[in-house]
Motif scaffolding. Structure first.
Motif, short mmCIF file in Angstrom:
data_model
loop_
_atom_site.label_atom_id
_atom_site.label_comp_id
_atom_site.label_asym_id
_atom_site.label_seq_id
_atom_site.Cartn_x
_atom_site.Cartn_y
_atom_site.Cartn_z
N PRO A 1 0.79 -1.23 0.00
CA PRO A 1 0.00 0.00 0.00
C PRO A 1 0.83 1.28 0.00
O PRO A 1 0.30 2.35 -0.32
CB PRO A 1 -0.83 -0.12 1.28
N ASP A 2 2.11 1.20 0.35
CA ASP A 2 2.95 2.39 0.35
C ASP A 2 3.61 2.66 -1.00
O ASP A 2 4.26 3.70 -1.18
CB ASP A 2 4.05 2.26 1.42
N LEU A 3 3.44 1.74 -1.95
CA LEU A 3 4.08 1.89 -3.25
C LEU A 3 3.28 2.86 -4.11
O LEU A 3 2.05 2.75 -4.24
CB LEU A 3 4.17 0.52 -3.94
N THR A 4 3.97 3.83 -4.71
CA THR A 4 3.33 4.83 -5.55
C THR A 4 2.54 4.19 -6.69
O THR A 4 3.01 3.23 -7.32
CB THR A 4 4.41 5.76 -6.16
N SER A 5 1.35 4.68 -6.94
CA SER A 5 0.49 4.14 -8.00
C SER A 5 0.52 5.03 -9.24
O SER A 5 1.05 6.14 -9.22
CB SER A 5 -0.95 4.03 -7.50
N MET A 6 -0.09 4.55 -10.32
CA MET A 6 -0.19 5.35 -11.53
C MET A 6 -1.03 6.61 -11.28
O MET A 6 -0.77 7.67 -11.83
CB MET A 6 -0.79 4.52 -12.67
#
Length: 313
Positions: free
Chosen positions: A221-226
Motif C-alpha cells: 500500500p505504500d508503493l506509488t500508484s499510476m
C-alpha cells in the motif's frame, strides 16, 4: 412422479439442484505451476464439495492464454467446461490481435484475485522513482530499456513513454523469471511483474519503483500508484473465470458461489500470500462489469499509443 416434475411435453424437468450431474473441467490457460494454475488447484477441493462433482484441471498453455481461450469458446454452453486465465487474455489480447474469440465469446463467471503488477529495478541502480529513471536515461542520451514479456507490459511502457516523452527499447524475455533475471543481471533498466518482484524486493535483491495499477496495491500500500504519478490510466490483470457464452444464468451463479467460498478458504489465501496475489473474490454479478471496465481502459490506452507500437515487440 408428481405433475410438477413434468414439462408441457410430458418429459421430466430436472431441478436446478440436479446440476451438475458430471465432472466439471477447468481449463487453465497456462502451464502447471504458475500463479493461476496454483490458485485454481488450491480451490478444487472446496468447489468439489460445494457442487458435488469432481473438478478436473486441464493445463492448455500457448499464445498468452489465447490457445485455451479459443478452445473453451468452442465448447458446449452447458457449464461443464470453464476457463481460468489472466483477464488480459480476454480484455486486451483480442484488441491487439484478432483471433478466434472476443469478450462476447464468454460469460464472465467470477474474478478470483488480482495480480499485484509493479515496475521494479536492480538494487544498485541510481534511481528510486519513475521521474529519476527518466532523468537518468535522458541525461545519458539513450533509450530506456525494459524486459518485455507480455502485451500488457508493452502497452503500459509505451503509454508512459508517450506521456513523459522519452525513448523506449524493449528487451524480449521469457516470462516473469526472465524479467527477474534481466533486472538482476543489469541487462535492463526496469521490468514489469505481476508478483515475482515482491520476494526479491523484500530480500533486498531489487527495488520497486511504482505500481502499474491505477490505484495502490493491496500487498504494497505504500508503493506509488499510476494515479499518484498523475497518469489517467493504470493496468490491472486478474485471475478470471469464464464459460462459453450462453450457459444458463442459474448454473453460472452456482459455479460462482462455489468458487467464492473456495477463494476465501485457507488454501487459496495461503497461495495468494505466497505468490503476492490479492485473492479477493468478485462474483457473477460484478465480474462482467469489471471485465468491461478493464477492456475500456485498454481501448483508451491503445487509442493513445496506437496498436502499431505493439507489433513485433
Amino acid at each position: 412422479m408428481s405433475l410438477a416434475a413434468f414439462g408441457m411435453s410430458g418429459g421430466p424437468v430436472l431441478a436446478q439442484d440436479d446440476w451438475p450431474a458430471d465432472a466439471i473441467t477447468v481449463v487453465v490457460a497456462y502451464p502447471a505451476g504458475g500463479g493461476t494454475d496454483t490458485a485454481i488447484r488450491a480451490m478444487t477441493e472446496i468447489v468439489t464439495e460445494e457442487l458435488g462433482q469432481p473438478i478436473l484441471v486441464q493445463n492448455v498453455g500457448g499464445a498468452g492464454g489465447g490457445v485455451a481461450a479459443s478452445q473453451v469458446a468452442r465448447e458446449n454452453a452447458d457449464g461443464y467446461t470453464l476457463l481460468a486465465t489472466n483477464s488480459t487474455s480476454i480484455t486486451l489480447a483480442p484488441l491487439v490481435q484478432k483471433g478466434l474469440y472476443d469478450m462476447d465469446s464468454f460469460d464472465h463467471v467470477a474474478i478470483l484475485g488480482d495480480f499485484q503488477n509493479a515496475i521494479f529495478t536492480g538494487p544498485d541502480q541510481p534511481y528510486n522513482t519513475l521521474d529519476e529513471l527518466i532523468e537518468t536515461v535522458k541525461s545519458e542520451g539513450r533509450a530506456m530499456t525494459y524486459a518485455s514479456q507480455l502485451a500488457i507490459d508493452r502497452l503500459l511502457m509505451h503509454y508512459i513513454a508517450k506521456e513523459r516523452d522519452f525513448e523506449l527499447r524493449p528487451v524480449p524475455v521469457n516470462g516473469g523469471s526472465g524479467a527477474v533475471q534481466a533486472v538482476l543481471a543489469g541487462d535492463v533498466d526496469v521490468a514489469f511483474s505481476g508478483g515475482s518482484w515482491r520476494p526479491i524486493v523484500e530480500a533486498g535483491d531489487a527495488k520497486s519503483l511504482f505500481a502499474a495499477s491505477y490505484d495502490r496495491l493491496k500487498v504494497a500500500p505504500d508503493l506509488t500508484s499510476m494515479k499518484d504519478l498523475e497518469f489517467e490510466f493504470g493496468v490491472t490483470s486478474r485471475i478470471s473465470l469464464h464459460a462459453p457464452a450462453g450457459v444458463p444464468a442459474e448454473r453460472l451463479e452456482k459455479i460462482s458461489a462455489a468458487f467464492g467460498k473456495a477463494v476465501n478458504g485457507e488454501m487459496a489465501q495461503r497461495v495468494g500470500e505466497k505468490r503476492s496475489m490479492d485473492m479477493t473474490f468478485r462474483g457473477y454479478d460484478e465480474a462482467g462489469k469489471l471485465m468491461q471496465q478493464e477492456r475500456e481502459t485498454y481501448e483508451h490506452i491503445l487509442d493513445a499509443v496506437g496498436p502499431e507500437t505493439l507489433k513485433g515487440q
